[in-house]
Structures are given as C-alpha cells and as structure tokens.
Design an enzyme around this catalytic site. Structure first.
Site, PDB file in Angstrom:
ATOM      1  N   LYS A  13      49.968  32.970  94.675  1.00  7.76           N
ATOM      2  CA  LYS A  13      49.605  33.507  93.880  1.00  7.76           C
ATOM      3  C   LYS A  13      49.861  34.883  94.014  1.00  7.76           C
ATOM      4  CE  LYS A  13      45.258  32.135  93.596  1.00  7.76           C
ATOM      5  NZ  LYS A  13      45.365  31.384  94.725  1.00  7.76           N
ATOM      6  N   ARG A  88      37.090  32.744  88.687  1.00  7.50           N
ATOM      7  CA  ARG A  88      37.206  31.588  89.397  1.00  7.50           C
ATOM      8  C   ARG A  88      35.988  30.750  89.213  1.00  7.50           C
ATOM      9  NH1 ARG A  88      39.803  33.868  94.830  1.00  7.50           N
ATOM     10  NH2 ARG A  88      40.302  32.094  95.968  1.00  7.50           N
ATOM     11  N   ARG A 127      49.471  31.414 107.278  1.00  4.63           N
ATOM     12  CA  ARG A 127      49.666  32.748 106.818  1.00  4.63           C
ATOM     13  C   ARG A 127      49.277  33.914 107.753  1.00  4.63           C
ATOM     14  NH1 ARG A 127      46.694  33.657 101.055  1.00  4.63           N
ATOM     15  NH2 ARG A 127      44.690  32.995 102.106  1.00  4.63           N
ATOM     16  N   ARG A 160      43.771  35.525 108.781  1.00  8.66           N
ATOM     17  CA  ARG A 160      42.542  35.850 108.240  1.00  8.66           C
ATOM     18  C   ARG A 160      41.472  34.751 108.873  1.00  8.66           C
ATOM     19  NH1 ARG A 160      43.461  35.722 101.698  1.00  8.66           N
ATOM     20  NH2 ARG A 160      41.450  34.442 101.943  1.00  8.66           N
ATOM     21  N   ARG A 171      36.956  25.987 101.149  1.00  6.48           N
ATOM     22  CA  ARG A 171      37.779  26.747  99.964  1.00  6.48           C
ATOM     23  C   ARG A 171      38.362  25.903  98.956  1.00  6.48           C
ATOM     24  NH1 ARG A 171      41.259  30.591 103.394  1.00  6.48           N
ATOM     25  NH2 ARG A 171      42.026  31.094 101.405  1.00  6.48           N
TER      26      ARG A 171
HETATM   27  P1  ADP Z   1      47.565  32.651  97.349  1.00  7.74           P
HETATM   28  O1  ADP Z   1      47.492  34.032  97.097  1.00  7.74           O
HETATM   29  O2  ADP Z   1      47.704  31.813  96.225  1.00  7.74           O
HETATM   30  O3  ADP Z   1      46.327  32.357  98.168  1.00  7.74           O
HETATM   31  P2  ADP Z   1      49.657  33.404  99.195  1.00  7.74           P
HETATM   32  O4  ADP Z   1      50.660  34.195  98.082  1.00  7.74           O
HETATM   33  O5  ADP Z   1      48.770  34.278  99.925  1.00  7.74           O
HETATM   34  O6  ADP Z   1      48.843  32.559  98.194  1.00  7.74           O
HETATM   35  O7  ADP Z   1      50.407  32.571  99.784  1.00  7.74           O
HETATM   36  C1  ADP Z   1      50.016  31.770 100.890  1.00  7.74           C
HETATM   37  C2  ADP Z   1      51.063  31.680 102.377  1.00  7.74           C
HETATM   38  O8  ADP Z   1      52.287  30.852 101.708  1.00  7.74           O
HETATM   39  C3  ADP Z   1      51.420  33.006 102.673  1.00  7.74           C
HETATM   40  O9  ADP Z   1      51.508  32.869 104.070  1.00  7.74           O
HETATM   41  C4  ADP Z   1      52.857  33.128 101.895  1.00  7.74           C
HETATM   42  O10 ADP Z   1      53.792  34.067 102.813  1.00  7.74           O
HETATM   43  C5  ADP Z   1      53.387  31.509 101.837  1.00  7.74           C
HETATM   44  N1  ADP Z   1      54.096  31.520 100.500  1.00  7.74           N
HETATM   45  C6  ADP Z   1      53.736  32.062  99.421  1.00  7.74           C
HETATM   46  N2  ADP Z   1      54.507  31.368  98.448  1.00  7.74           N
HETATM   47  C7  ADP Z   1      55.475  30.510  98.843  1.00  7.74           C
HETATM   48  C8  ADP Z   1      56.325  29.755  98.566  1.00  7.74           C
HETATM   49  N3  ADP Z   1      56.668  29.713  97.434  1.00  7.74           N
HETATM   50  N4  ADP Z   1      57.124  28.711  99.534  1.00  7.74           N
HETATM   51  C9  ADP Z   1      56.558  28.899 100.726  1.00  7.74           C
HETATM   52  N5  ADP Z   1      55.726  29.712 101.125  1.00  7.74           N
HETATM   53  C10 ADP Z   1      55.175  30.589 100.355  1.00  7.74           C
HETATM   54  P1  ADP Z   2      42.651  32.740  98.507  1.00  8.36           P
HETATM   55  O1  ADP Z   2      43.603  33.013  97.172  1.00  8.36           O
HETATM   56  O2  ADP Z   2      43.693  32.584  99.820  1.00  8.36           O
HETATM   57  O3  ADP Z   2      41.797  31.471  98.249  1.00  8.36           O
HETATM   58  P2  ADP Z   2      41.405  35.234  98.158  1.00  8.36           P
HETATM   59  O4  ADP Z   2      41.888  36.429  98.999  1.00  8.36           O
HETATM   60  O5  ADP Z   2      41.656  35.116  96.817  1.00  8.36           O
HETATM   61  O6  ADP Z   2      41.914  33.633  98.848  1.00  8.36           O
HETATM   62  O7  ADP Z   2      39.688  35.191  98.399  1.00  8.36           O
HETATM   63  C1  ADP Z   2      38.897  35.179  99.682  1.00  8.36           C
HETATM   64  C2  ADP Z   2      37.710  34.969  99.437  1.00  8.36           C
HETATM   65  O8  ADP Z   2      37.026  36.142  98.690  1.00  8.36           O
HETATM   66  C3  ADP Z   2      37.164  33.887  98.638  1.00  8.36           C
HETATM   67  O9  ADP Z   2      37.045  32.637  99.616  1.00  8.36           O
HETATM   68  C4  ADP Z   2      35.684  34.300  98.064  1.00  8.36           C
HETATM   69  O10 ADP Z   2      34.708  34.285  99.176  1.00  8.36           O
HETATM   70  C5  ADP Z   2      36.149  35.762  97.695  1.00  8.36           C
HETATM   71  N1  ADP Z   2      36.486  35.720  96.212  1.00  8.36           N
HETATM   72  C6  ADP Z   2      37.602  36.207  95.926  1.00  8.36           C
HETATM   73  N2  ADP Z   2      37.833  36.009  94.547  1.00  8.36           N
HETATM   74  C7  ADP Z   2      36.597  35.681  94.081  1.00  8.36           C
HETATM   75  C8  ADP Z   2      36.050  35.357  92.933  1.00  8.36           C
HETATM   76  N3  ADP Z   2      36.576  35.669  91.925  1.00  8.36           N
HETATM   77  N4  ADP Z   2      34.868  34.977  92.750  1.00  8.36           N
HETATM   78  C9  ADP Z   2      33.975  34.875  93.872  1.00  8.36           C
HETATM   79  N5  ADP Z   2      34.380  35.084  95.119  1.00  8.36           N
HETATM   80  C10 ADP Z   2      35.823  35.687  95.273  1.00  8.36           C
END
Ligand code: ADP
Ligand code: ADP
Ligand code: ZN
Length: 220
Positions: A13, A88, A127, A160, A171
């Site tokens: 995302k 969420r 990541r 992270r 998660r």
């Molecule tokens: P999210 O925001 O949904 O948690 P991220 O955009 O941070 O996901 O992506 C998670 C990890 O996967 C990052 O290390 C990113 O570089 C990698 N990544 C994101 N999109 C792709 C993809 N389409 N194919 C392979 N790796 C990806």
């Molecule tokens: P990812 O997309 O990899 O799951 P985020 O960076 O979006 O991770 O979120 C990291 C952390 O921040 C989550 O595990 C949660 O603790 C908090 N968080 C993020 N978005 C929300 C939300 N909409 N509501 C509650 N907690 C959130």
C-alpha cells in the site's frame, strides 16, 4: 479523488501510494508514518501509541481518528488524497465517513490489495526504511544500490521493530480479526475495487492506473 488503500500489512500500500503521489500529485497520508513521527518526537499521541505499535496491536480508535481528521483538515481538505492504513476498524470507518460527509469530501474509492500470506511475510521481514527520508526498500525485491544505504539521501536504512517475525504474526491476526471486515463494508457502499497485491510493483501500479482511469471516465 479521495481514496483509501486497504490490505494486509506488507501488501504494498505504501509503495503504491508513494508512486501515485509522485506521479499524480496525491497527498499520501499514512497513519503508520504519522504515528511513528509522533513517537519519534515524543508527542502526547506518540507516548500513548508506542506500546500498542511495539506489540503490533492497534492504537486506540479515538486517538487515530482524531489525529487523521486533524491532518485532513490542516493539509488535505482541497486536495486529492490517499488514506494508507486507515481506517482499520469498522468504528474508524464509520466515524471518518460521518466526518468527511459533513465536510462534503467523502471517500470516492477504496482499493483492496489482495495479497497472499507467504508474500506478505517475505515482504515484511525484508522491509527496510531510510531513517531520514522514510524511503522504502526490500532487501531482495527492491534493494538499495549500496547495502544499508538510502539511494535518495545517503542515510542509513533500518528495520522497523514491528517487522520482526513474532510481531508480524500478531499484526496479521489483528488484520484478520479487525480490518478485513472493511472489505465488505466498502463493497456494500459500492466504492470497492480489488486488485492483486502479489504482482510486481510496476504491474500493480498499471492496474491501479487502469482503475483510476475507468473511474474518471465514469465520473465525467
Ligand atoms: P504496506 O504499506 O502495505 O505495509 P509496503 O509498501 O511497505 O507495504 O511494502 C512492504 C515491503 O514490500 C517493502 O519492503 C516494499 O519495498 C516491498 N514491496 C512493496 N510492493 C512490492 C511488490 N509489488 N513486489 C515486491 N515487493 C514489494
Ligand atoms: P503496516 O502497513 O506495515 O501494517 P503501518 O505502518 O500502517 O504498518 O502501521 C504500524 C502500526 O501503527 C500498526 O501496527 C498499529 O499499531 C498502528 N496503526 C497504523 N494505522 C492504524 C490505525 N488505522 N488504527 C490503529 N492503529 C494503527
Ligand atoms: Zn533516505
């Protein structure tokens, strides 16, 4: 256009939101990034959120909703924006809908990135982020030119704390028990589009652009 990006952690995302914001001028509002910024600056929100984030649990609804509404009112009222990682929970979704309706800037489109479990775990464990500019890498899929160093600004990359295997598991449980139900919530509202998050980032981006083009055609 105002969008929500929905999908499990690691679906890509954030990666897609950054690409869209660079190419099409969307404002990218990532709840996780905003919360981490608050933790870093030791604000009141950051102090309240930290223990939840470290465990991979959700931060309290009211804190997150107030924080995001404040951010939208300040920076995004007249703009196209992407909510990444928010809402969420059903409570957050209802609340944000109610408030955005009042401001006459409702969500137009929700994109759900359907992504398989194996892929999500591989992505999250690999990541890495830049500690200064926040740029996002993957040690295998999207490695930086020089290991451990940000291509964009030369700063150090870090992992992270919540991207360790045990926290990832929690998660994903949280996603399945609290967030997944939003797919139906938005489908019923008629604003949900689905795309695979498993594909290469460039292909996902093309599909996303296709969805946006179709929507614009429908709206004009
Ligand atoms: P999210 O925001 O949904 O948690 P991220 O955009 O941070 O996901 O992506 C998670 C990890 O996967 C990052 O290390 C990113 O570089 C990698 N990544 C994101 N999109 C792709 C993809 N389409 N194919 C392979 N790796 C990806
Ligand atoms: P990812 O997309 O990899 O799951 P985020 O960076 O979006 O991770 O979120 C990291 C952390 O921040 C989550 O595990 C949660 O603790 C908090 N968080 C993020 N978005 C929300 C939300 N909409 N509501 C509650 N907690 C959130
Ligand atoms: Zn950087």
């Amino acid at each position: 256009m105002r969008m929500v990006f929905l999908g499990p952690p690691g679906a890509g995302k954030g990666t897609q939101a950054v690409m869209l914001s660079e190419k099409l001028n969307f404002l990218h509002l990532s709840t996780g990034d905003i919360l981490r910024e608050n933790v870093k600056n030791n604000t009141e929100i950051g102090r309240k959120a930290k223990s939840f984030m470290d465990k991979g649990d959700l931060v309290t609804d009211d804190i997150v909703v107030a924080m995001m509404l404040d951010k939208i009112a300040k920076d995004a009222k007249d703009k196209d924006f992407i909510l990444d990682g928010f809402p969420r929970t059903i409570y957050q979704a209802r609340k944000i809908d109610e408030e955005l309706d009042k401001l006459k800037i409702p969500i137009d489109l929700v994109v759900y990135f359907e992504t398989s479990l194996k892929i999500v775990i591989f992505r999250l464990t690999g990541r890495r982020l830049c500690k200064d500019c926040g740029a996002n890498y993957h040690i295998v899929n999207m490695p930086p030119k020089k290991e451990g160093v940000c291509d964009k600004c030369g700063s150090e990359l870090y992992q992270r704390k919540d991207d360790k295997e045990e926290t990832i598991k929690n998660r994903l449980d949280v996603y399945n028990s609290q967030t997944k139900t939003l797919i139906d919530y938005y489908r019923e509202k008629g604003i949900l589009e689905e795309t695979s998050g498993d594909l290469d980032a460039g292909i996902v981006y093309e599909k996303l652009s296709g969805i946006l083009n179709d929507r614009n055609k429908i709206r004009t």
